[in-house]
Structure formats: C-alpha cells, structure tokens
Design an enzyme around this catalytic site. Structure first.
Site, mmCIF file in Angstrom:
data_model
loop_
_atom_site.group_PDB
_atom_site.id
_atom_site.type_symbol
_atom_site.label_atom_id
_atom_site.label_comp_id
_atom_site.label_asym_id
_atom_site.label_seq_id
_atom_site.Cartn_x
_atom_site.Cartn_y
_atom_site.Cartn_z
ATOM 1 N N CYS A 7 0.863 -1.179 0.000
ATOM 2 C CA CYS A 7 0.000 0.000 0.000
ATOM 3 C C CYS A 7 0.900 1.229 0.000
ATOM 4 O O CYS A 7 2.079 1.133 -0.358
ATOM 5 C CB CYS A 7 -0.972 -0.009 1.184
ATOM 6 S SG CYS A 7 -0.186 0.019 2.813
ATOM 7 N N ASN A 10 2.248 1.392 4.405
ATOM 8 C CA ASN A 10 2.555 0.124 5.091
ATOM 9 C C ASN A 10 2.223 0.188 6.591
ATOM 10 O O ASN A 10 2.865 -0.468 7.407
ATOM 11 C CB ASN A 10 4.015 -0.300 4.876
ATOM 12 C CG ASN A 10 4.319 -1.761 5.282
ATOM 13 O OD1 ASN A 10 5.439 -2.085 5.628
ATOM 14 N ND2 ASN A 10 3.328 -2.632 5.248
ATOM 15 N N CYS A 12 -1.475 0.730 7.374
ATOM 16 C CA CYS A 12 -2.921 0.486 7.482
ATOM 17 C C CYS A 12 -3.355 -0.743 6.668
ATOM 18 O O CYS A 12 -3.619 -1.804 7.218
ATOM 19 C CB CYS A 12 -3.720 1.714 7.024
ATOM 20 S SG CYS A 12 -3.433 3.192 8.021
ATOM 21 N N ARG A 13 -3.432 -0.588 5.346
ATOM 22 C CA ARG A 13 -4.020 -1.646 4.516
ATOM 23 C C ARG A 13 -3.131 -2.861 4.345
ATOM 24 O O ARG A 13 -3.586 -4.001 4.537
ATOM 25 C CB ARG A 13 -4.389 -1.089 3.129
ATOM 26 C CG ARG A 13 -5.531 -0.100 3.158
ATOM 27 C CD ARG A 13 -5.631 0.671 1.869
ATOM 28 N NE ARG A 13 -4.485 1.567 1.693
ATOM 29 C CZ ARG A 13 -4.244 2.289 0.609
ATOM 30 N NH1 ARG A 13 -5.051 2.198 -0.424
ATOM 31 N NH2 ARG A 13 -3.214 3.093 0.561
ATOM 32 N N SER A 14 -1.869 -2.665 3.949
ATOM 33 C CA SER A 14 -1.051 -3.858 3.655
ATOM 34 C C SER A 14 -0.693 -4.686 4.899
ATOM 35 O O SER A 14 -0.624 -5.912 4.800
ATOM 36 C CB SER A 14 0.187 -3.501 2.826
ATOM 37 O OG SER A 14 1.050 -2.611 3.492
ATOM 38 N N ASP A 122 -8.282 3.776 0.956
ATOM 39 C CA ASP A 122 -7.332 4.205 1.985
ATOM 40 C C ASP A 122 -8.108 4.677 3.222
ATOM 41 O O ASP A 122 -8.845 5.667 3.155
ATOM 42 C CB ASP A 122 -6.486 5.346 1.414
ATOM 43 C CG ASP A 122 -5.373 5.768 2.357
ATOM 44 O OD1 ASP A 122 -5.389 5.333 3.534
ATOM 45 O OD2 ASP A 122 -4.498 6.519 1.917
HETATM 46 P P1 4NP Z 1 -1.806 2.822 4.060
HETATM 47 O O1 4NP Z 1 -2.456 4.162 4.642
HETATM 48 O O2 4NP Z 1 -1.231 3.162 2.719
HETATM 49 O O3 4NP Z 1 -2.969 1.883 3.969
HETATM 50 O O4 4NP Z 1 -0.767 2.374 5.065
HETATM 51 C C1 4NP Z 1 -1.780 5.378 4.718
HETATM 52 C C2 4NP Z 1 -0.862 5.584 5.712
HETATM 53 C C3 4NP Z 1 -0.201 6.804 5.808
HETATM 54 C C4 4NP Z 1 -0.484 7.790 4.887
HETATM 55 C C5 4NP Z 1 -1.382 7.562 3.874
HETATM 56 C C6 4NP Z 1 -2.031 6.356 3.793
HETATM 57 N N1 4NP Z 1 0.174 9.033 4.998
HETATM 58 O O5 4NP Z 1 -0.123 9.927 4.190
HETATM 59 O O6 4NP Z 1 1.021 9.220 5.882
#
Ligand code: 4NP
Length: 150
Positions: A7, A10, A12-14, A122
């Site tokens: 993602c 790294n 939240c989703r992955s 997201d």
């Molecule tokens: P992820 O979510 O890609 O599912 O881990 C996010 C985590 C952090 C951010 C964006 C999305 N960020 O902008 O810091």
C-alpha cells in the site's frame, strides 16, 4: 510462493492484508512466505496504525510487532506475487519494476469475483469504520488466495 502486499504507508491496509492472509494460510495449514511494504517511506520502522492494530486484535490477531518498510526493486525478484491495494500503488510499483523481475503484479481485489479492478480504499484519513471495510476487503481476497493455494 512468496507473497508481498503493498500500500502507500505500510501502516494500514497492507499490514492488515498480511495479517488476514497469514491467518487464512495458518487455518489451511499452508506454508507461505508473507510480507508487506509501502511505496512511500514516511512510516518506515513504525508499527501499524493504532486503528489497524485494534482492527486485527478484534479478530484475534496481534500485529503490533510488524514494522513498516519501503518496497524495493529487489522485492520483484524476492517475491512471486505482489498485490497492490490501489491504482496509485500499481502505478508506483510499475514505475520501479525492474525488467525481468519474477513477481507477478496484480491489484488485490482482482482476486475477488465481482470486485475486479476495484481498490481497497485508503482508511488513513477516515474513521474506525474505514478499517472495518479494509478488513472485509483484505479478508475476502485472502480467503480466495488461500483457497487457490490449498
Ligand atoms: P496505508 O495508509 O497506505 O494503507 O498504510 C496510509 C498511511 C499513511 C499515509 C497515507 C495512507 N500518509 O499519508 O502518511
């Protein structure tokens, strides 16, 4: 088979996809290498987002020991399958993919019948309910993938 979930951050989703797939493979008695990474480097070394940890824990899975890392070109040889959470992840991965890498790159929800071409949304800027949706999405894909391997 070595599977990498990717993602943006790294956190939240992955990590949730990694946890869901590891859970399914354990239930099925399968031996698979699983990891996750982010296209961005902002959260490298950090544990999963507290809301992601809470989501997994609600399903009986402790992901507090996971640490974020950034995807690298070496991952395209180290893994046989790389699953991207959304279309931007796909673009970013294609941009760094070495020619001749062995990994097959695919959108995660392409695994789920009827959800081909869809992104795992997201949840970072939203509320808890977004993480419940993330869990449902990644679990559905994890079940399909584990069934395919079994
Ligand atoms: P992820 O979510 O890609 O599912 O881990 C996010 C985590 C952090 C951010 C964006 C999305 N960020 O902008 O810091």
């Amino acid at each position: 088979m070595r599977v990498l979930f990717v993602c943006l951050g790294n956190i939240c989703r992955s990590p949730l996809a990694e946890a869901a797939f590891r859970h399914e493979t354990t239930l099925a008695g399968l031996e698979v290498d699983v990891d996750s990474a982010g296209t961005g480097g902002w959260h490298v070394g950090n544990p999963p987002d507290a809301r992601a940890q809470a989501m997994a824990l609600a399903k009986g899975i402790d992901i507090s020991d996971l640490r974020a890392r950034q995807v690298s070109t070496a991952d395209f040889d180290a893994f046989s399958h790389i699953f991207a959470m959304d279309h931007q992840n796909m673009r970013d991965l294609r941009a760094i993919a070495p020619s001749g890498g062995r990994a097959e790159l695919q959108l995660l929800l392409d695994l789920v019948p009827g959800r081909e071409g869809e992104a795992v949304a997201d949840p970072y800027y939203g509320g808890e309910e977004g993480f419940a949706q993330t869990w449902e999405d990644v679990s559905a894909a994890a079940r399909v993938l584990a069934r395919r391997l079994a």
